[in-house]
Design an enzyme around this catalytic site. Structure first.
Site, PDB file in Angstrom:
ATOM      1  N   CYS A 113      -3.455   2.065  -4.653  1.00 57.16           N
ATOM      2  CA  CYS A 113      -4.492   3.041  -4.293  1.00 57.16           C
ATOM      3  C   CYS A 113      -5.601   2.392  -3.488  1.00 57.16           C
ATOM      4  O   CYS A 113      -6.099   2.955  -2.505  1.00 57.16           O
ATOM      5  CB  CYS A 113      -5.050   3.713  -5.544  1.00 57.16           C
ATOM      6  N   THR A 126       7.278 -16.611  -4.862  1.00 53.73           N
ATOM      7  CA  THR A 126       6.938 -17.418  -6.037  1.00 53.73           C
ATOM      8  C   THR A 126       6.903 -18.899  -5.681  1.00 53.73           C
ATOM      9  O   THR A 126       5.995 -19.627  -6.088  1.00 53.73           O
ATOM     10  CB  THR A 126       7.948 -17.168  -7.172  1.00 53.73           C
ATOM     11  N   CYS A 172       0.667   6.676  -5.700  1.00 54.51           N
ATOM     12  CA  CYS A 172       0.467   6.003  -6.986  1.00 54.51           C
ATOM     13  C   CYS A 172       1.760   6.066  -7.802  1.00 54.51           C
ATOM     14  O   CYS A 172       2.304   7.142  -8.022  1.00 54.51           O
ATOM     15  CB  CYS A 172      -0.662   6.659  -7.767  1.00 54.51           C
ATOM     16  N   CYS A 174      -2.756   3.532 -15.478  1.00 53.24           N
ATOM     17  CA  CYS A 174      -2.727   2.563 -14.375  1.00 53.24           C
ATOM     18  C   CYS A 174      -1.920   1.318 -14.734  1.00 53.24           C
ATOM     19  O   CYS A 174      -2.161   0.674 -15.754  1.00 53.24           O
ATOM     20  CB  CYS A 174      -4.146   2.172 -14.003  1.00 53.24           C
ATOM     21  N   ARG A 211       4.277  -2.909  -8.500  1.00 49.56           N
ATOM     22  CA  ARG A 211       3.234  -3.836  -8.056  1.00 49.56           C
ATOM     23  C   ARG A 211       3.236  -3.873  -6.540  1.00 49.56           C
ATOM     24  O   ARG A 211       4.298  -3.815  -5.906  1.00 49.56           O
ATOM     25  CB  ARG A 211       3.520  -5.249  -8.600  1.00 49.56           C
ATOM     26  N   CYS A 263      -1.184  -1.897 -10.011  1.00 50.26           N
ATOM     27  CA  CYS A 263      -0.399  -2.261  -8.827  1.00 50.26           C
ATOM     28  C   CYS A 263      -1.270  -2.467  -7.601  1.00 50.26           C
ATOM     29  O   CYS A 263      -0.854  -3.128  -6.664  1.00 50.26           O
ATOM     30  CB  CYS A 263       0.678  -1.220  -8.556  1.00 50.26           C
ATOM     31  N   SER A 309       8.177  -8.910 -10.622  1.00 48.47           N
ATOM     32  CA  SER A 309       8.809  -9.305  -9.364  1.00 48.47           C
ATOM     33  C   SER A 309      10.290  -9.030  -9.491  1.00 48.47           C
ATOM     34  O   SER A 309      10.766  -8.679 -10.567  1.00 48.47           O
ATOM     35  CB  SER A 309       8.566 -10.791  -9.085  1.00 48.47           C
TER      36      SER A 309
END
Length: 633
Positions: free
Chosen positions: A608, A408, A577, A602, A372, A605, A123
């Protein structure tokens, strides 16, 4: 490594854990792949098999699995929590606080797919401490890693070479007075330590792969994923089934676009009365910079260049105060963009060359990278939160305050409210059922609608409702500028009390236009000093997966990428991606292209799964412990 609290497991569960550990061998150093073993054909009539995962090709129809023992051991808890992020850990902590206050025995188990708590957490992050203060009023004495109070707040509209400062007036959602710049992964790791001290059983490195159900249809618990499956989908000699964890209530806090939550949405029709969720992709780097340019506590946000006015997005640059001159910077692009040629990673790299940004980074050293997806649907897109046997918490259903760029505090509060709602019900069920298990004749999955009622009566709901129209207001002819005018009039003046609620445009996957109707975007080459190529970036994420396992990026139909995505949209997955997982490469014989999936790259995140215009990609969990190894992202 399992904590000491695992000693409370049954003997069968112990054997299962030991068996799982025997096949969770140490991974080699992270390797990034641009090529995989090539297949020899690509025509529609003879599409090569790309997907070998059992969720697409069932094992009961595969002769290689006929003699394989498929029994799973099961264990029982009062509450099972999926996901070790702020929401899941806050729920676990609050449950044990309540149990300890009332001197009740309560077994709370939390499973997390990352190898360590916080290793998959990414984050910005600028933390609003309201929920933390409720959970731990003495958080400062406990040593919570909130080391950087915000001291400066800067907001700019960027043009290609210049900036237009926007004053941060009191009451605007982007104002950060009283907040803290944090490394969220470090904060999550600290929350994990607090949870363990209270008696929560934490199981990092064990990915929940399946939702289990009672005969009456209520949720029974979860199963962790099987390990020891070869890339071609066959069982290895070390194959072991995952284990089942049963509970009276299961909390799903997987984070944005959780793969189990997707199944629950369909099974219980949880999205029947809400708008489709809309998302963004957030890309982040951490740098060490020249100490002379370091201004601890400074927060910078921007909108505008390099995105056009009709592409939602923006940037952040935060100066941390952690003993060395660190800055965290990132770029967010709404996934409702329409041009298939847009590349969020390369937009991020281009943004760093803006004179106002580059002056901070020049002479510095990039030390971390990650990405992310994040929820942006807000109030309109919150699904039904409760169903028999389970609840949705945190970023899984989506409680992010988009104009604040903060989720959060709302995620934590949702976990705490869930704990407070289920505790009396679980405690009563335990008292009535004694030692009986949900696997036997004991109580079935509990339905706790009180959680949704409590959430709607809380400050979380009030906060989300007040900003509900800001994100969809950007869908107008003037785009960014129209949205900013709307925010100034209806939020800053009326505080979100307008009597209407705007709608989102629909699913992000449906927003792409055909490539023939769009203009290709030319991006500058990275200079290796401020901007970088993709693979060297992914290397900084520590990403690694066991190489000999089926790709967890599964395709419902292996022919769709070439026949539709490439033919109509020029293969947008190779651009959206942020980790180089998808490539279109020439076939070895004849003409044409084929899709190559570099699953090892990968970073989890979920972009895709969200943005694929054919909705043919289904992200599932790889073997537990695989993925990025973020250190305080």
């Amino acid at each position: 490594m399992l904590p000491a609290t695992a000693s409370r497991y049954s003997s069968k569960a112990h054997r299962c854990i030991r068996a799982l550990k025997t096949v969770q061998v140490d991974h080699p150093s992270p390797q990034l792949y641009t090529t995989l073993p090539r297949r020899s054909c690509s025509s529609a009539s003879s599409t090569p098999r790309i997907t070998t995962h059992y969720t697409v090709h069932p094992r009961d129809k595969d002769p290689r699995w006929e003699s394989v023992e498929m029994e799973r051991f099961a264990d029982e808890a009062d509450v099972v929590i999926v996901g070790g992020g702020p929401a899941g850990l806050s729920a676990a902590i609050r449950l044990k606080q309540l149990a300890n206050e009332q001197e009740k025995e309560l077994r709370v188990c939390l499973v997390e797919k990352a190898s360590q708590m916080g290793a998959h957490t990414l984050s910005g992050a600028c933390l609003e401490p309201s929920a933390l203060e409720e959970l731990f009023p003495d958080w400062k004495e406990r040593g919570a890693p909130l080391n950087t109070p915000v001291t400066e707040d800067v907001f700019n509209i960027l043009t290609e070479k210049h900036r237009i400062p926007v004053p941060m007036l009191p009451g605007l959602p982007m104002r950060n007075h009283g907040n803290y710049i944090v490394r969220l992964g470090t904060f999550v790791r600290w929350l994990g330590e607090q949870a363990e001290e209270l008696g929560v059983e934490l199981y990092p490195g064990y990915a929940a792969s399946e939702v289990l159900f009672h005969e009456d249809g209520s949720v029974k618990g979860i199963a962790t994923n099987d390990v020891g499956i070869a890339k071609d989908g066959s069982p290895k000699d070390v194959f072991e089934r995952g284990m089942e964890l049963h509970a009276k209530v299961t909390l799903f806090g997987e984070g944005c676009h959780g793969h189990l939550a997707k199944q629950l949405y369909k099974r219980f029709n949880l999205r029947e009365n809400c708008q489709p969720q809309t998302y963004a992709i957030g890309l982040k780097e951490v740098w060490t910079i020249d100490e002379k340019k370091w201004r601890p506590g400074r927060v910078e946000h921007s909108v505008g260049w390099p995105l056009n006015r009709n592409t939602y997005g923006g940037s952040f640059l935060y100066h941390l105060n952690e003993g060395e001159p660190l800055v965290a910077l990132g770029f967010v692009v709404g996934l409702d963009y329409s041009n298939p040629y847009l590349n969020p990673f390369r937009e991020f790299q281009r943004w760093k060359h803006h004179p106002f940004v580059a002056r901070t980074l020049e002479g510095g050293n990039r030390i971390a990278y990650g990405a992310r997806a994040l929820n942006e649907g807000g109030f309109q897109s919150v699904p039904k939160l409760t169903f028999p046997g389970g609840l949705l918490i945190g970023c899984s259903p989506g409680f992010m305050n988009v104009p604040k760029i903060k989720g959060t505090h709302t995620a934590m509060k949702s976990g705490m409210l869930a704990a407070e709602a289920i505790f009396p019900r679980v405690a009563a069920a335990a008292a009535e059922g004694g030692e009986s298990e949900t696997a036997g004749c004991g109580p079935l999955g509990l339905h706790v609608p009180e959680y949704a009622e409590a959430l709607k009566a809380s400050w979380v709901w009030k906060e989300l409702r007040a900003v509900r129209n800001i994100r969809p207001s950007f869908h107008n002819y003037f785009g960014l500028y129209g949205g900013m005018v709307y925010t100034g009039i209806f939020y800053w003046i009326l505080r979100g009390k307008e009597p209407w609620t705007l709608k989102h445009c629909g699913r992000d996957a449906d927003q792409l236009k055909p490539a023939k109707d769009c203009t290709p975007i030319e991006y500058p080459k990275p200079d290796g000093k401020i901007s970088f190529d993709l693979l060297s970036s992914v290397a900084l994420s520590g990403t690694n997966h066991e190489g000999d396992q089926p790709a967890h990026l599964t395709l419902m139909d292996d022919s769709v990428p070439v026949d539709r995505n490439l033919a109509i949209y020029d293969g947008p997955e190779q651009r959206f991606c942020p980790a180089g997982v998808y490539e279109y490469v020439p076939v070895e014989t004849g003409d044409g292209m084929r899709l190559q999936i570099n699953a090892q790259n990968c970073v989890h995140c979920k972009t895709c799964d969200i943005k694929d215009p054919s909705q043919n990609i289904n992200w599932v969990v790889p073997e537990g412990g695989g993925g990025p190894a973020y250190n305080g992202m």
